[in-house]
Design an enzyme around this catalytic site. Structure first.
Site, PDB file in Angstrom:
ATOM      1  N   LYS A 151      80.996  19.582  14.412  1.00 64.99           N
ATOM      2  CA  LYS A 151      81.647  20.215  15.486  1.00 64.99           C
ATOM      3  C   LYS A 151      80.375  20.872  16.404  1.00 64.99           C
ATOM      4  O   LYS A 151      79.674  21.427  15.844  1.00 64.99           O
ATOM      5  CB  LYS A 151      82.629  21.290  15.265  1.00 64.99           C
ATOM      6  CG  LYS A 151      83.953  20.538  14.710  1.00 64.99           C
ATOM      7  CD  LYS A 151      84.831  21.816  14.318  1.00 64.99           C
ATOM      8  CE  LYS A 151      85.483  22.492  15.533  1.00 64.99           C
ATOM      9  NZ  LYS A 151      86.635  23.441  15.023  1.00 64.99           N
ATOM     10  N   LYS A 235      84.858  23.706   2.822  1.00 65.49           N
ATOM     11  CA  LYS A 235      84.799  22.886   4.048  1.00 65.49           C
ATOM     12  C   LYS A 235      84.713  21.620   3.931  1.00 65.49           C
ATOM     13  O   LYS A 235      85.297  20.756   4.741  1.00 65.49           O
ATOM     14  CB  LYS A 235      83.780  23.613   4.852  1.00 65.49           C
ATOM     15  CG  LYS A 235      83.761  23.029   6.428  1.00 65.49           C
ATOM     16  CD  LYS A 235      83.043  23.917   7.231  1.00 65.49           C
ATOM     17  CE  LYS A 235      83.255  23.134   8.716  1.00 65.49           C
ATOM     18  NZ  LYS A 235      82.621  24.138   9.699  1.00 65.49           N
ATOM     19  N   ASN A 253      90.219  27.630  11.356  1.00 63.40           N
ATOM     20  CA  ASN A 253      90.216  28.535  12.585  1.00 63.40           C
ATOM     21  C   ASN A 253      90.787  29.967  12.313  1.00 63.40           C
ATOM     22  O   ASN A 253      91.231  30.609  13.229  1.00 63.40           O
ATOM     23  CB  ASN A 253      90.574  27.914  13.831  1.00 63.40           C
ATOM     24  CG  ASN A 253      89.752  26.952  14.215  1.00 63.40           C
ATOM     25  OD1 ASN A 253      88.652  27.142  14.508  1.00 63.40           O
ATOM     26  ND2 ASN A 253      90.274  25.635  14.604  1.00 63.40           N
TER      27      ASN A 253
END
Length: 368
Positions: A151, A235, A253
């Site tokens: 990202k 992750k 998030n």
């Protein structure tokens, strides 16, 4: 305080994304080890993107390593801070690439924290429609979160990380020695992203963090190594299933909807990203309790751990309506409806909406 232990051996975590797969190497002294860089992409030129804090510490060493592999090595030094994560600073990278006549045979190396990594990655995704890049994160937050998963983005005055691209690096190198020069406030900010993984994915890891928070705060090498490796493993598992955040990845998030509102509302840079996320997790945990997912003891447990990590547990009084206004431009929002990552049972999270009245109550209870 725990006694400082010996450095941990190098560990490798794989991000499995087919042809876009890449390794994350975690260990001590990696910047100066030739074996670390054996998988660097082929190129004629390298551009190091760093900032005016990290560059003087590690920029020379990084350039020395790259000169053994590339004919030309250039460096661009950005101003430090979230407030500089914008178009103007991004253009400094493009200026350097064009000034040095860098072509498609160029690799961009991001040497710094999350801001540097995000901007270098976005530049790599955009320059000549895509050149390879490597992440060399030097903050705890970047090592456990922002350097992993592809990202990349810059901020807009109306919203954080709203302009960017998904673009995977070729390699991530986490040299744990760089954490020894990290300011205490930045270390705490990184611990917020470490703590995050427990409530949403791994309660055993949360218990480990609770039992080792003093060692982590003391920068114990073995404790830091385990925290970074386990965070990256968690992750990697999520990103491997949902690279572009169409579903599962959104749970990463947790705390960020509230946290991004704090950052934008105060002005980028007033609070560090991890500080805002830490406080945002307290808010999100309370919202989770109000929605029936966890009990008060769970909320208190998370609150106490975040406080022990040196993070704020009370949000700034921006006003509930201002929070709601800012959260409506969060990337998870749909048709103006705010979406929150909540804990529906310990170790498991989901994304849901919530009545504005309930969110207002949570904000009022969690702000000073």
């Amino acid at each position: 305080m725990s006694a400082v232990s010996a450095p941990a051996p190098v560990r490798r975590v794989a991000i499995e994304l087919g042809e876009r797969s890449y390794p994350i190497d975690v260990g001590n002294g990696l910047l100066g080890q030739a074996a670390t860089w054996s998988a660097l992409p082929q190129a004629s030129c390298a551009l190091i993107v760093t900032n005016d804090v990290v560059g003087p510490l590690y920029g020379g060493r990084m350039a020395e390593v790259l000169r053994t592999r590339y004919r030309q090595v250039h460096t661009v030094v950005l101003p430090d801070g979230e407030q500089h994560k914008d178009w103007q600073t991004l253009n400094l990278i493009f200026d350097a690439l064009l000034r040095h006549a860098c072509d498609r045979q160029t690799v961009i190396v991001a040497l710094g924290g999350g801001v540097v990594g995000d901007m270098a990655g976005f530049a790599a995704a955009s320059y000549m429609r895509g050149v390879p890049f490597v992440q060399v994160p030097t903050t705890l937050l970047a090592q456990v979160d922002s350097s992993v998963g592809g990202k990349t983005a810059i901020n807009h005055p109306l919203g954080k990380n709203m302009i960017g691209a998904f673009y995977q690096p070729q390699q991530v190198v986490c040299d744990l020695d760089t954490l020894q020069t990290l300011p205490a406030r930045e270390l705490s900010a990184g611990l917020a992203e470490v703590i995050k993984y427990g409530p949403i994915l791994d309660m055993e890891f949360l218990a480990w963090i609770e039992g080792n928070i003093d060692a982590l705060m003391a920068r114990d090498p073995a404790a830091l190594a385990h925290a970074v490796v386990r965070s990256c493993e968690l992750k990697a598992w999520v990103v491997g299933q949902d690279e572009r955040e169409s579903g599962l990845r959104a749970i990463l998030n947790f705390g960020h909807t509230f946290g991004h509102a704090i950052e934008a509302g105060l002005g980028y840079g007033a609070w560090l990203h991890g500080e805002a996320v830490g406080c945002g997790m307290v808010m999100a945990a309370l919202l989770s309790q109000r929605l029936g997912g966890v009990d008060a003891a769970f909320v208190r447990r998370l609150h106490d751990l975040i406080r022990k990590a040196g993070l704020p547990v009370k949000g700034p009084r921006l006003g509930a309506e201002r929070y709601l206004e800012l959260m409506r431009v969060d990337k998870k929002a749909q048709a103006g409806e705010i979406k929150f990552v909540v804990i529906d049972r310990p170790g498991h999270a989901s994304v849901t909406g919530a009545p504005d009245a309930l969110v207002r109550d949570v904000i009022e209870q969690c702000c000073e």
